[in-house]
Design a protein around this motif. Structure first.
Motif, PDB file in Angstrom:
ATOM      1  N   THR C  19     -35.774  44.774 -23.149  1.00  0.00           N
ATOM      2  CA  THR C  19     -34.966  45.735 -22.393  1.00  0.00           C
ATOM      3  C   THR C  19     -35.814  46.927 -21.956  1.00  0.00           C
ATOM      4  O   THR C  19     -35.739  47.375 -20.789  1.00  0.00           O
ATOM      5  N   ALA C  20     -36.660  47.397 -22.857  1.00  0.00           N
ATOM      6  CA  ALA C  20     -37.546  48.506 -22.510  1.00  0.00           C
ATOM      7  C   ALA C  20     -38.486  48.106 -21.371  1.00  0.00           C
ATOM      8  O   ALA C  20     -38.698  48.867 -20.415  1.00  0.00           O
ATOM      9  N   ARG C  22     -38.091  45.765 -19.135  1.00  0.00           N
ATOM     10  CA  ARG C  22     -37.319  45.625 -17.891  1.00  0.00           C
ATOM     11  C   ARG C  22     -37.113  47.002 -17.254  1.00  0.00           C
ATOM     12  O   ARG C  22     -37.366  47.205 -16.055  1.00  0.00           O
ATOM     13  N   ASP C  23     -36.692  47.967 -18.063  1.00  0.00           N
ATOM     14  CA  ASP C  23     -36.391  49.300 -17.535  1.00  0.00           C
ATOM     15  C   ASP C  23     -37.645  49.991 -16.993  1.00  0.00           C
ATOM     16  O   ASP C  23     -37.631  50.556 -15.904  1.00  0.00           O
ATOM     17  N   VAL C  24     -38.724  49.921 -17.777  1.00  0.00           N
ATOM     18  CA  VAL C  24     -39.957  50.591 -17.343  1.00  0.00           C
ATOM     19  C   VAL C  24     -40.512  49.916 -16.089  1.00  0.00           C
ATOM     20  O   VAL C  24     -41.026  50.581 -15.186  1.00  0.00           O
ATOM     21  N   SER C  25     -40.383  48.609 -16.034  1.00  0.00           N
ATOM     22  CA  SER C  25     -40.863  47.893 -14.851  1.00  0.00           C
ATOM     23  C   SER C  25     -40.078  48.312 -13.619  1.00  0.00           C
ATOM     24  O   SER C  25     -40.640  48.594 -12.556  1.00  0.00           O
ATOM     25  N   GLU C  26     -38.750  48.402 -13.773  1.00  0.00           N
ATOM     26  CA  GLU C  26     -37.915  48.791 -12.628  1.00  0.00           C
ATOM     27  C   GLU C  26     -38.213  50.231 -12.185  1.00  0.00           C
ATOM     28  O   GLU C  26     -38.308  50.521 -11.000  1.00  0.00           O
ATOM     29  N   GLU C  27     -38.368  51.102 -13.184  1.00  0.00           N
ATOM     30  CA  GLU C  27     -38.603  52.519 -12.862  1.00  0.00           C
ATOM     31  C   GLU C  27     -39.975  52.745 -12.235  1.00  0.00           C
ATOM     32  O   GLU C  27     -40.132  53.583 -11.341  1.00  0.00           O
ATOM     33  N   THR C  47     -32.088  39.467 -20.649  1.00  0.00           N
ATOM     34  CA  THR C  47     -32.169  40.909 -20.367  1.00  0.00           C
ATOM     35  C   THR C  47     -32.548  41.163 -18.913  1.00  0.00           C
ATOM     36  O   THR C  47     -32.449  42.283 -18.421  1.00  0.00           O
ATOM     37  N   VAL C  49     -35.681  40.768 -17.888  1.00  0.00           N
ATOM     38  CA  VAL C  49     -37.125  41.024 -17.815  1.00  0.00           C
ATOM     39  C   VAL C  49     -37.849  39.752 -17.382  1.00  0.00           C
ATOM     40  O   VAL C  49     -37.340  38.642 -17.578  1.00  0.00           O
ATOM     41  N   LYS C 204     -40.329  51.684 -25.492  1.00  0.00           N
ATOM     42  CA  LYS C 204     -40.158  52.162 -24.130  1.00  0.00           C
ATOM     43  C   LYS C 204     -41.152  53.289 -23.830  1.00  0.00           C
ATOM     44  O   LYS C 204     -41.808  53.298 -22.781  1.00  0.00           O
ATOM     45  N   GLU C 208     -44.046  53.388 -21.041  1.00  0.00           N
ATOM     46  CA  GLU C 208     -44.101  54.464 -20.037  1.00  0.00           C
ATOM     47  C   GLU C 208     -45.466  55.130 -20.033  1.00  0.00           C
ATOM     48  O   GLU C 208     -46.029  55.401 -18.971  1.00  0.00           O
TER      49      GLU C 208
END
Lengths: 214, 214, 214, 214
Positions: C19-20, C22-27, C47, C49, C204, C208
């Protein structure tokens, strides 16, 4: 007590160790075998010492490039072999087949294993001997008979349960006559050793010290 | 052209084949090496034939029970070794380390592989030679030069791309002089063969037939 | 730059790391893939990712109990796979076959190797990427880009010689944004990392930090 | 009698077989487990069927890329595992360690072996069950109970000698209710089967036929 000296891939002079082993064996009456690299079997056997292979492959004659064929080991002078040494672990099915290969050509057999449970397992396959060598003690100079004597007595019990005609040898950390006596008192009928003799400045003196108490 | 005769674990008389190879090599001027079981290296080398190991282990001196130490093979008389034969495939990292072991003791090296892609891969590691042996043809008696000549020319091209100082040998199904000539015309500088000589009723005659066209 | 996070057999929460990532990749817009245990592929893929297998077996559909079939990995959501990681070294012939298996189901492929010579060898097999990971640096926290930058530049050169469409990733000891930038400057187009993210208190935040310089 | 259906790497629909197994098990009261690819454990477990891994690795949490960690298999829903299947043979020391890994997470265990001698060996390690599968009969459709009933009775005797709390399963060639009954009469307490169900046009009908005599 029987002594098997494993030369591994050590930079020792295999003929010098073999000659020492032959002489000490003759003088003491204690059976001492030397297990060199396969490529050195012939020169070791020529000294007259009891010669063992370090391993034979689970194969018969055929297309097996790079194998150690039991027949070739025997032709080179081997009369015994270790199997499943901790540095040459085999699949269970291959221990069974390699044992059959060794027996096919009349090699004396000693299957190594880590602990009493595994000793019970391999003793049931019917080799001449099994050797208990806790991997964490190999090369340490601390004999299993001191570090954890229960492993030896448990191995002896496990082998006896499985097949009481199988001798139990003791490996890992054996180097002195005291170690050998301690192993014997715990029920072992032989010892495997390596660096204690193969890397000794004077292999003959090391072997004489080893068998002195017998 | 160079000829390497792999005795595998065949029930042949390794000294008889070695003697035949030595004689045919001397008479013809064609270099012929014989690769016996490790335990037979010494007796084969004593015939005077060029002697190769079938394999050496990716190790140095040390605690490697049951290995085939390059130093021991060389001491027994080997001057070359095959590596990664299809019956003794190695991990890529181990091909690299075994090659270094062989070079450490001055062994000539020939790395086997299945197909042109893999030939390119191993040629880049810098052995003296590579040998292309499609597994499906090994032991068939159908030479790769007939069954699929493109494999040989593609292997030669792949090796040249990777390192043009690496010779390409051709294995699998080679047994006659005609096969050898065909391999040569496709760019091979040597052949690996096994049963065609090792299982022949008359190994000397088989080798004479093989090198006759050269 | 591409980031592949190898979860090995770590006791981490694979869904949390996924999940982390996925989020960092999107951001950040930086592609980040997560490679869990095969048994966790499905939950990681759910998730959203990018999900990679750690390994696929050199087999097709058939009697291969205990294998990691490329088809099964893909069905569980994998879109890429590592091959020949230093903890899961393969025979050369099996790298070739496993690569074909991965390509058969459309997985992106990254073959790992120890050094520039081996990188050249595997790049020639035609994967999407290769990853150079000197075994002595894995898990040390010392990035290869600092410990021995020549290994990276030599690997890039070796891969380019073999096949200039193959990307070179850099592994072993990468954990910070500075490490990633250093790898990029040496010619790497991606990084493999493991403990630096998988064992981080806050995966995460670790990711980052990693992608911040990009 | 217990039934374990090994899906190997077959191109079957693992969820369809799992659903059929769940239904037949519920209707008949016969315990039926399904062992899919690791990547399919989760989807198979979600059907509610008893789910087994085909194999778990002899490792703990740590740096073991490409392994099948027992913990991950259990988290994905496995409650049992096969070990040492003839298509995934293990070193003896690794059988011992993998068994400990499986027990660590509470998986039911069944160790496979080729013949009565090996069955005795692995039974002594203390798994829940052992399965005798003569390799020459796997996939033949000829059940071991017909081809060589002595293998089953000898295996039962060998296991009992080693540890009488270990159940003996019977594999290789089992596909019908008659085969299952024959195995039971020879002393087996379970069967391993694969293609007879996994490749059946109607897996549910195949399973119903199998358990009908019970």
């Amino acid at each position: 007590m029987k002594v098997v000296v494993n030369l591994k891939a050590y930079p020792c002079d295999s003929v010098e160790v073999a000659t020492a082993a032959r002489d000490v064996s003759e003088e003491s009456g204690v059976p001492i075998a030397v297990a060199p690299q396969a490529a050195h079997l012939e020169r070791v056997a020529e000294t007259g010492v009891e010669t063992w292979a370090q391993h034979v492959s689970p194969v018969e004659h055929g297309s097996h490039t790079g194998s150690t064929l039991a027949e070739a080991a025997a032709e080179a002078g081997a009369t015994g072999t270790m199997l499943n040494h901790s540095e040459r672990r085999l699949k269970l099915a291959d221990i069974d087949t390699a044992l059959a290969a060794a027996e096919r050509v009349g090699l004396e057999t000693c299957i190594c294993a880590n602990n009493p449970d595994q000793i019970g397992a391999v003793a049931g396959l019917g080799p001449d001997a099994v050797a208990v060598e806790p991997p964490e003690l190999i090369g340490t100079g601390t004999p299993v008979s001191k570090a954890d004597p229960d492993i030896v007595t448990d191995a002896v019990a496990a082998a006896e349960d499985a097949d009481d005609s199988v001798a139990v040898y003791c490996g890992a950390g054996i180097s002195t006559g005291e170690d050998l006596t301690a192993a014997q008192e715990l029920g072992a009928e032989g010892v495997l050793l390596a660096s204690g003799v193969a890397k000794a400045d004077d292999p003959k003196a090391a072997l004489e010290d080893l068998v002195a108490p017998l």
